[in-house]
Structure formats: structure tokens, C-alpha cells
Design a protein around this motif. Sequence first.
Motif, PDB file in Angstrom:
ATOM      1  N   PHE A  36       0.852  -1.283  -0.019  1.00 17.98           N
ATOM      2  CA  PHE A  36      -0.121  -0.038  -0.007  1.00 17.98           C
ATOM      3  C   PHE A  36       0.864   1.231  -0.054  1.00 17.98           C
ATOM      4  O   PHE A  36       0.724   2.200  -0.653  1.00 17.98           O
ATOM      5  CB  PHE A  36      -0.983  -0.125   1.343  1.00 17.98           C
ATOM      6  CG  PHE A  36      -1.579   1.324   1.431  1.00 17.98           C
ATOM      7  CD1 PHE A  36      -2.618   1.729   0.560  1.00 17.98           C
ATOM      8  CD2 PHE A  36      -0.897   2.408   2.359  1.00 17.98           C
ATOM      9  CE1 PHE A  36      -2.913   2.928   0.897  1.00 17.98           C
ATOM     10  CE2 PHE A  36      -1.685   3.425   2.732  1.00 17.98           C
ATOM     11  CZ  PHE A  36      -2.696   3.878   1.829  1.00 17.98           C
ATOM     12  N   ALA A  40       0.712   4.000  -2.716  1.00 18.06           N
ATOM     13  CA  ALA A  40       0.159   5.493  -2.101  1.00 18.06           C
ATOM     14  C   ALA A  40       1.181   6.520  -2.523  1.00 18.06           C
ATOM     15  O   ALA A  40       0.872   7.578  -2.663  1.00 18.06           O
ATOM     16  CB  ALA A  40      -0.065   5.616  -0.468  1.00 18.06           C
ATOM     17  N   ALA A  43       1.165   7.374  -6.077  1.00 20.82           N
ATOM     18  CA  ALA A  43      -0.329   8.068  -6.387  1.00 20.82           C
ATOM     19  C   ALA A  43      -0.244   9.510  -5.959  1.00 20.82           C
ATOM     20  O   ALA A  43      -0.519  10.280  -6.876  1.00 20.82           O
ATOM     21  CB  ALA A  43      -1.227   7.375  -5.904  1.00 20.82           C
ATOM     22  N   ALA A 192      -3.128   4.756  -8.231  1.00 21.19           N
ATOM     23  CA  ALA A 192      -4.236   5.271  -7.833  1.00 21.19           C
ATOM     24  C   ALA A 192      -5.285   4.305  -7.357  1.00 21.19           C
ATOM     25  O   ALA A 192      -5.866   4.235  -6.156  1.00 21.19           O
ATOM     26  CB  ALA A 192      -4.795   6.467  -8.379  1.00 21.19           C
ATOM     27  N   ALA A 193      -5.576   3.338  -8.509  1.00 24.61           N
ATOM     28  CA  ALA A 193      -6.514   2.338  -8.067  1.00 24.61           C
ATOM     29  C   ALA A 193      -6.130   1.209  -7.241  1.00 24.61           C
ATOM     30  O   ALA A 193      -6.826   0.950  -6.334  1.00 24.61           O
ATOM     31  CB  ALA A 193      -6.959   1.930  -9.589  1.00 24.61           C
ATOM     32  N   SER A 195      -3.872   1.321  -4.835  1.00 24.19           N
ATOM     33  CA  SER A 195      -3.588   2.063  -3.702  1.00 24.19           C
ATOM     34  C   SER A 195      -4.844   2.235  -2.747  1.00 24.19           C
ATOM     35  O   SER A 195      -5.013   1.937  -1.442  1.00 24.19           O
ATOM     36  CB  SER A 195      -2.929   3.362  -3.539  1.00 24.19           C
ATOM     37  OG  SER A 195      -3.826   4.503  -4.367  1.00 24.19           O
ATOM     38  N   TRP A 196      -5.974   2.604  -3.402  1.00 24.11           N
ATOM     39  CA  TRP A 196      -7.401   2.747  -3.128  1.00 24.11           C
ATOM     40  C   TRP A 196      -7.848   0.899  -2.654  1.00 24.11           C
ATOM     41  O   TRP A 196      -8.326   0.796  -1.394  1.00 24.11           O
ATOM     42  CB  TRP A 196      -8.397   2.725  -4.134  1.00 24.11           C
ATOM     43  CG  TRP A 196      -9.810   3.171  -3.324  1.00 24.11           C
ATOM     44  CD1 TRP A 196     -11.018   2.136  -3.560  1.00 24.11           C
ATOM     45  CD2 TRP A 196     -10.471   4.172  -2.929  1.00 24.11           C
ATOM     46  NE1 TRP A 196     -12.024   2.596  -3.098  1.00 24.11           N
ATOM     47  CE2 TRP A 196     -11.830   3.718  -2.393  1.00 24.11           C
ATOM     48  CE3 TRP A 196      -9.929   5.172  -2.367  1.00 24.11           C
ATOM     49  CZ2 TRP A 196     -12.550   4.545  -1.825  1.00 24.11           C
ATOM     50  CZ3 TRP A 196     -10.958   6.295  -1.429  1.00 24.11           C
ATOM     51  CH2 TRP A 196     -12.268   5.633  -1.406  1.00 24.11           C
ATOM     52  N   ILE A 197      -7.692  -0.021  -3.670  1.00 25.32           N
ATOM     53  CA  ILE A 197      -7.688  -1.386  -2.897  1.00 25.32           C
ATOM     54  C   ILE A 197      -7.225  -1.993  -2.041  1.00 25.32           C
ATOM     55  O   ILE A 197      -7.843  -2.547  -1.168  1.00 25.32           O
ATOM     56  CB  ILE A 197      -7.666  -2.005  -4.383  1.00 25.32           C
ATOM     57  CG1 ILE A 197      -8.463  -1.864  -5.436  1.00 25.32           C
ATOM     58  CG2 ILE A 197      -8.031  -3.728  -4.020  1.00 25.32           C
ATOM     59  CD1 ILE A 197      -8.448  -2.454  -6.744  1.00 25.32           C
ATOM     60  N   THR A 198      -5.779  -1.632  -1.842  1.00 22.72           N
ATOM     61  CA  THR A 198      -4.850  -2.012  -0.829  1.00 22.72           C
ATOM     62  C   THR A 198      -4.983  -1.316   0.635  1.00 22.72           C
ATOM     63  O   THR A 198      -4.317  -1.478   1.441  1.00 22.72           O
ATOM     64  CB  THR A 198      -3.575  -2.347  -1.172  1.00 22.72           C
ATOM     65  OG1 THR A 198      -3.101  -0.958  -1.705  1.00 22.72           O
ATOM     66  CG2 THR A 198      -3.310  -3.182  -2.356  1.00 22.72           C
ATOM     67  N   ALA A 199      -5.853  -0.225   0.391  1.00 24.99           N
ATOM     68  CA  ALA A 199      -5.814   0.727   1.603  1.00 24.99           C
ATOM     69  C   ALA A 199      -6.213  -0.006   2.906  1.00 24.99           C
ATOM     70  O   ALA A 199      -7.263  -0.927   2.785  1.00 24.99           O
ATOM     71  CB  ALA A 199      -6.542   2.041   1.355  1.00 24.99           C
ATOM     72  N   ASP A 201      -8.248  -0.988   6.242  1.00 27.59           N
ATOM     73  CA  ASP A 201      -9.723  -0.776   6.572  1.00 27.59           C
ATOM     74  C   ASP A 201      -9.816   0.450   7.611  1.00 27.59           C
ATOM     75  O   ASP A 201     -10.732   1.027   7.666  1.00 27.59           O
ATOM     76  CB  ASP A 201     -10.329  -2.120   7.079  1.00 27.59           C
ATOM     77  CG  ASP A 201     -10.309  -3.362   6.181  1.00 27.59           C
ATOM     78  OD1 ASP A 201     -10.386  -3.080   5.073  1.00 27.59           O
ATOM     79  OD2 ASP A 201     -10.064  -4.470   6.708  1.00 27.59           O
TER      80      ASP A 201
END
Length: 291
Positions: A36, A40, A43, A192-193, A195-199, A201
Motif C-alpha cells: 500500500f 500510495a 499516487a 491510484a486504483a 492504492s485504493w484497493i489495498t488501503a 480498513d
Amino acid sequence: MDMMASGWINGFLGVLIFAGSLPATRVAVADFDPVFMTLARAAIAGLVGLALLGIFREKRPVRRDLLPLLVVSLSVVIGFPLLTALALQQVTSAHSIVFIGLLPLSTALFAVLRGGERPRPAFWLFSGLGSALVAGFALAQGFAASPTGDLLMLAAIVICGLGYAEGAALSRRLGGWQVISWALLLSLPITAALSWITAPDSLSGVGLPAWLGLAYVSLFSMLIGFVFWYRGLAQGGIAAVGQLQLLQPFFGLALAALLLGETVTWPMLAVSAAVAACVAGARRFARSRPS
């Protein structure tokens, strides 16, 4: 100021900024997943690069520039940060920083292959000796202590050298900050995509030091440092200015001790000093003759 002197000054500033990368990464991966964090940082830097390209209305790269930009993107935007982040889960930043001593040789090799430079034979003697000292240090540490971490760092050094040489050669046509900005933009849809998915919880467990580490590697390590570094390599010669990376262990070890409280041993200092002596000799014979 002549072009050569400007190249060395810009290169030095780039190295100074990069020296904080590994300590900042180690702080960040304490609370962030390394995958991540890698995505990130790219991104965030990509968004800043996009803004800069828009503000200054830069022309789009031509078709022949796309492949080199892709190489830069895969190597220094994604590959090197990811591999070092994974390595820093296995080894300390003080230990990993010594591997940076291999970067000048890696960069010089790719300067010949991709930049058309031809340093004199004595240059390779000094660069090879410096690299041998770094490799010997890793072996002296037992290597079995974390072979995975050391191998990840070695892989990172190889692809980083490729990205440095490719980006520097391209900077002669596009400019230093433009190269890294376009490379970041090229990978932005993916970074960007993902990093959003692996952010994570929840971000409630992320401390201020981790946020500061992420900010540093995103803005300074991923963007600002490359502005100076690529300009320096393009102006002063990739192989020659690339030797300034041997100063990075000194700065990095000092930061690791001051900011992270890590132990810097006398063997680490001795190896860094010996490698720095090698770079002094290599720089003397790094006269490049573009082919």
C-alpha cells in the motif's frame, strides 16, 4: 556556473534528499503495509506531477519517449520503492543503506548500455572495488540473518540503476522534473486504483511518524529528489555524477541513528568510509565519451 559544476551541485542535492528515503520508509512500514505504501507514495507524487505538468502546460512526450518513460515508471516509481519496502521488513534501515553503495556501479553500467557513455578503464576498477566492499560487508554480517532482505535490496539496486540511467538520458530531451512527472503520470491510473484497493480498513492505528514518513517518501523521495537528480545526471554525466550516491550511506546512517535510534556500528562506518574513498578515485576517471 558551467554545466559540469551545475550537474554536481544538482546531483548532490538529489543524493541529500534521497538519503532520508530508507529511514522514512522504515518508519512508514511500521504502520502501513509495504505494498500500500509503495502504491500510495507513487499516487500522491503522481497527482502533484500532474498538477505541475498542467500548470506549466508541458507538451506531451513523443512516441519514442513512451518506452523509456515506461522503464522509468516500472523501475524507480514502482520497483525500487516496493522492493526496499519489503526489504525493510527484514533488515534495519542502517543495514540496507550500505547497499546503496552498489548504486553507482549499477548506474554506471546502465549509463554505458543506455546512455552511451564510456568511462575509462580505471573508473571500473574503483567502482568495482567499492561494490566489492559493500558485498563483503553484507556477507560479513552473516547473510543468513536475513538473506531475503539482502536479496531484495540487491534487486532494488539493479532496477534503480536502470531507472536512473534511462531517466537521465531522457532528461536531456525533456528536462529533469518533466521526466519524473510524466513517469509518475504514466503509472497514476494503476497506482491510484491499487492504492485504493489495498488501503487499510482503518487508519486509526496509524501514528504521526508513519504519516510523516509517507509524506516524505511521496513528495521528496518520489518527486523533488528526482528533479535535482535527473538534472544533475544529464548535466554532469550519468556515470560521473552517479558516484555521488556513495555519499548517501553517510547521510542515511546519520539519519537512522538520530531519528530511529538504530545502532550504527564501526564496521558500517568503516565500509562507508572505504567506499567513499573508492568513489573519489572513480570520479577522477569517470570522463564519459557519449557515443
